[in-house]
Design an enzyme around this catalytic site. Structure first.
Site, PDB file in Angstrom:
ATOM      1  N   LYS A  22       0.908  -1.361  -0.035  1.00  0.00           N
ATOM      2  CA  LYS A  22      -0.111  -0.047  -0.104  1.00  0.00           C
ATOM      3  C   LYS A  22       0.841   1.198  -0.062  1.00  0.00           C
ATOM      4  O   LYS A  22       0.668   2.309  -0.808  1.00  0.00           O
ATOM      5  CB  LYS A  22      -0.863  -0.003   1.183  1.00  0.00           C
ATOM      6  N   ASN A  23       1.754   1.330   0.743  1.00  0.00           N
ATOM      7  CA  ASN A  23       2.766   2.429   1.079  1.00  0.00           C
ATOM      8  C   ASN A  23       3.726   2.808   0.103  1.00  0.00           C
ATOM      9  O   ASN A  23       4.375   3.915  -0.102  1.00  0.00           O
ATOM     10  CB  ASN A  23       3.214   2.638   2.423  1.00  0.00           C
ATOM     11  N   ARG A 121       0.535  14.241  13.218  1.00  0.00           N
ATOM     12  CA  ARG A 121       1.079  14.006  11.900  1.00  0.00           C
ATOM     13  C   ARG A 121       1.000  15.326  11.048  1.00  0.00           C
ATOM     14  O   ARG A 121       0.227  15.478  10.114  1.00  0.00           O
ATOM     15  CB  ARG A 121       0.209  13.053  11.511  1.00  0.00           C
ATOM     16  N   ASP A 309       4.674   0.311  12.135  1.00  0.00           N
ATOM     17  CA  ASP A 309       3.375  -0.272  11.402  1.00  0.00           C
ATOM     18  C   ASP A 309       3.235  -1.681  11.898  1.00  0.00           C
ATOM     19  O   ASP A 309       2.428  -2.319  11.271  1.00  0.00           O
ATOM     20  CB  ASP A 309       3.230  -0.174  10.203  1.00  0.00           C
TER      21      ASP A 309
HETATM   22  N1  EPU Z   1       6.554  14.483  11.068  1.00  0.00           N
HETATM   23  C1  EPU Z   1       6.558  15.814  11.290  1.00  0.00           C
HETATM   24  N2  EPU Z   1       6.404  16.660  10.386  1.00  0.00           N
HETATM   25  C2  EPU Z   1       6.148  16.251   9.134  1.00  0.00           C
HETATM   26  C3  EPU Z   1       6.157  15.058   8.590  1.00  0.00           C
HETATM   27  C4  EPU Z   1       6.420  14.049   9.691  1.00  0.00           C
HETATM   28  O1  EPU Z   1       6.768  16.115  12.454  1.00  0.00           O
HETATM   29  O2  EPU Z   1       6.107  17.418   8.163  1.00  0.00           O
HETATM   30  C5  EPU Z   1       6.592  13.563  12.148  1.00  0.00           C
HETATM   31  C6  EPU Z   1       5.439  12.491  12.320  1.00  0.00           C
HETATM   32  O3  EPU Z   1       4.493  13.174  13.186  1.00  0.00           O
HETATM   33  C7  EPU Z   1       6.051  11.325  12.900  1.00  0.00           C
HETATM   34  C8  EPU Z   1       7.416  11.205  12.240  1.00  0.00           C
HETATM   35  O4  EPU Z   1       7.718  12.642  11.682  1.00  0.00           O
HETATM   36  O5  EPU Z   1       6.238  11.607  14.252  1.00  0.00           O
HETATM   37  C9  EPU Z   1       7.507  10.237  10.890  1.00  0.00           C
HETATM   38  O6  EPU Z   1       6.318  10.337  10.242  1.00  0.00           O
HETATM   39  P1  EPU Z   1       6.294  10.253   8.649  1.00  0.00           P
HETATM   40  O7  EPU Z   1       6.119  11.394   7.760  1.00  0.00           O
HETATM   41  O8  EPU Z   1       7.368   9.254   8.057  1.00  0.00           O
HETATM   42  O9  EPU Z   1       5.045   9.419   8.509  1.00  0.00           O
HETATM   43  P2  EPU Z   1       3.904   9.478   7.162  1.00  0.00           P
HETATM   44  O10 EPU Z   1       4.961   9.678   6.144  1.00  0.00           O
HETATM   45  O11 EPU Z   1       2.903  10.442   7.192  1.00  0.00           O
HETATM   46  C10 EPU Z   1       4.221   7.112   6.617  1.00  0.00           C
HETATM   47  C11 EPU Z   1       3.164   5.766   6.289  1.00  0.00           C
HETATM   48  C12 EPU Z   1       2.544   5.458   7.663  1.00  0.00           C
HETATM   49  C13 EPU Z   1       3.673   5.030   8.536  1.00  0.00           C
HETATM   50  C14 EPU Z   1       4.858   6.122   8.840  1.00  0.00           C
HETATM   51  C15 EPU Z   1       5.971   5.658   9.626  1.00  0.00           C
HETATM   52  C16 EPU Z   1       2.590   6.240   4.185  1.00  0.00           C
HETATM   53  C17 EPU Z   1       1.699   6.475   3.209  1.00  0.00           C
HETATM   54  N3  EPU Z   1       2.264   6.235   5.502  1.00  0.00           N
HETATM   55  O12 EPU Z   1       3.470   7.954   7.098  1.00  0.00           O
HETATM   56  O13 EPU Z   1       1.931   4.249   7.574  1.00  0.00           O
HETATM   57  O14 EPU Z   1       3.501   4.629   9.918  1.00  0.00           O
HETATM   58  O15 EPU Z   1       5.327   6.602   7.348  1.00  0.00           O
HETATM   59  O16 EPU Z   1       6.722   4.729   8.878  1.00  0.00           O
HETATM   60  O17 EPU Z   1       3.792   5.743   3.567  1.00  0.00           O
HETATM   61  C18 EPU Z   1       0.087   3.033   7.747  1.00  0.00           C
HETATM   62  O18 EPU Z   1       0.316   2.370   6.723  1.00  0.00           O
HETATM   63  O19 EPU Z   1      -0.781   2.163   8.616  1.00  0.00           O
HETATM   64  C19 EPU Z   1       0.642   3.932   8.258  1.00  0.00           C
HETATM   65  C20 EPU Z   1       0.202   4.717   9.032  1.00  0.00           C
END
Ligand code: EPU
Length: 424
Positions: A22-23, A121, A309
């Site tokens: 998915k991701n 997030r 995850d």
């Molecule tokens: N963060 C910030 N600012 C930002 C972006 C992130 O502070 O602008 C923080 C977040 O709050 C968090 C950390 O950085 O504490 C890491 O978050 P990240 O941005 O890596 O998460 P994401 O990209 O929103 C993806 C996956 C998630 C997975 C996370 C961590 C996708 C579509 N989603 O989310 O997947 O948990 O990385 O590995 O790729 C899931 O599939 O159930 C899911 C939630």
């Protein structure tokens, strides 16, 4: 709304095929926006989230068709640059259209996703990264309004914390940027690598795949892609943990074992026997049997550390071990929503801030109960616990599960589980 019924206590046996990730599918679908033409994506899982992403693409003027796991996307008629709140609020990853839209059209208006069950997030890294490349980003009425005259200019972008979708958005934004862009402390997740491969196939020049430093040399044109989505390591881990927790033995196929380094080591530490093939992983019970499962501590970390995850699913297994362990969640601030639900099945867990202490000592085993799914991965931990519990578990709000697990009921049934859906 459907609920999932599980008659637990049956050891799972056999083989299960892992779907596309998915991701990885979500950013790769978004990347097709970068250039006009007909793109082919293979091994695309048919999930609520991939359908949402394709619906968002339709709203932008992009057409698609699906045959089995092959999705053809025609981005010739991209005429709209806005991702509206009604879709973004249902799936945060919609924000992945921001980078490619602004790269191709010089403008994009994308709703801010708002809060989420697992944490705040924010997307501040995505926005400051774009600004670094010369994009003007205004935050108004709940939207990011991004625009730039002419080409972006390459620069150095540094992430405080490695962000997966942040890295992906900025990779896509920077492919046309003049000169060189360097992303430091980039996310190293295999899904980011899949996107790098697709962009390079399209004609981008990106170096550093798999490392925390990605260098993008701007190009002027890209061509449409024909690219395969990597197997879903989180789905793979979920089935391995489900088989283990049910007391069974089985093999997952069509996976990449190297994408699960930390999970496999932690599973071995519990005493489970893990055998890695080229694209298969087999799990067997500890020597001496199921009762010999050891409690093991985990701390979630960015890749290649233990994935957030798979935290909830590992906790479900730990509730069955005969000792005490600590699970620390360091990525998201509210990712223990499964705890009260696992406790309804009899688990003994105490949460203290970012740590959960799981005590399997007093337990004779879990017993089925009605529980509520709260987010995707929390729900899959309830499935695992339900499979291990004696009696009947009813999980309501299973639309969360449908976001990320393709053919869940069919796959679990193939492994011998007694599981079905009913209307609530
Ligand atoms: N963060 C910030 N600012 C930002 C972006 C992130 O502070 O602008 C923080 C977040 O709050 C968090 C950390 O950085 O504490 C890491 O978050 P990240 O941005 O890596 O998460 P994401 O990209 O929103 C993806 C996956 C998630 C997975 C996370 C961590 C996708 C579509 N989603 O989310 O997947 O948990 O990385 O590995 O790729 C899931 O599939 O159930 C899911 C939630």
């Amino acid at each position: 709304m459907d609920k999932l019924i599980i008659e637990g206590g049956k050891p799972l046996q056999g083989e299960v095929r892992i779907s596309g990730a998915k991701n990885a599918a979500l950013p790769l679908i978004a990347a097709t926006l970068l250039t006009s033409g007909i793109h082919t994506l293979r091994n695309v899982p048919d999930l609520r989230d991939t359908r949402t992403m394709l619906r968002l693409m339709e709203n932008l003027g992009v057409r698609h068709s699906r045959e089995h796991d092959v999705v053809t996307i025609d981005t010739t008629d991209l005429y709209h640059a806005e991702a509206a709140y009604d879709l973004v609020k249902t799936m945060r990853a919609s924000v992945l259209v921001l980078g490619p839209l602004v790269a191709r059209l010089g403008k994009a208006k994308v709703s801010l996703p708002g809060g989420c069950a697992i944490g705040a997030r924010p997307i501040n890294f995505h926005i400051t990264g774009l600004e670094r490349l010369g994009v003007t980003c205004k935050l108004e009425n709940g939207y990011v309004d991004a625009s730039i005259e002419g080409r972006m200019k390459g620069d150095v972008i540094y992430f405080d914390i490695p962000s997966v979708t942040g890295t992906e958005n900025l990779l896509m934004a920077a492919v046309f940027a003049e000169g060189k862009t360097v992303i430091k402390n980039a996310a190293r997740e295999p899904e980011v690598g899949n996107l790098v491969d697709m962009l390079n196939l399209m004609g981008a020049r990106i170096e550093g795949k798999g490392s925390d430093r990605l260098t993008i040399y701007g190009v002027e044109h890209l061509q449409p892609a024909d690219c395969a989505i990597i197997p879903d390591r989180i789905e793979a881990g979920t089935y391995l943990l489900a088989i283990a927790a049910s007391g069974g033995e089985g093999t997952i196929t069509h996976c990449i074992p190297e994408h699960l380094p930390s999970l496999l080591e932690k599973m071995r530490a519990t005493g489970l026997q893990i055998e890695e093939g080229e694209d298969t992983i087999t799990v067997r019970q500890p020597k001496g049997g199921y009762d010999r499962l050891q409690s093991v501590d985990i701390t979630t970390r960015p890749y290649p550390g233990y994935p957030t995850d798979l935290q909830a699913q590992f906790m479900a297994l730990m509730t069955l071990c005969s000792d005490v362990c600590v699970i620390q969640e360091t990525i998201f601030e509210n990712r223990f929503m499964h705890v009260p639900e696992l406790m309804r099945l009899g688990a003994n867990i105490r949460v203290d801030g970012h740590s959960a202490v799981i005590n399997g000592r007093s337990l004779d085993g879990l017993t089925g109960a009605p529980v509520m799914a709260t987010d995707l991965r929390a729900s899959s931990s309830l499935v695992i616990a339900g499979l291990a519990a004696s009696g009947r578990t009813e999980i309501s709000r299973i639309y969360h599960l449908e976001r990320g697990y393709e053919k869940l009921v069919e796959k679990l049934s193939e492994l011998g589980a007694s599981v079905w859906k009913e209307k609530e």
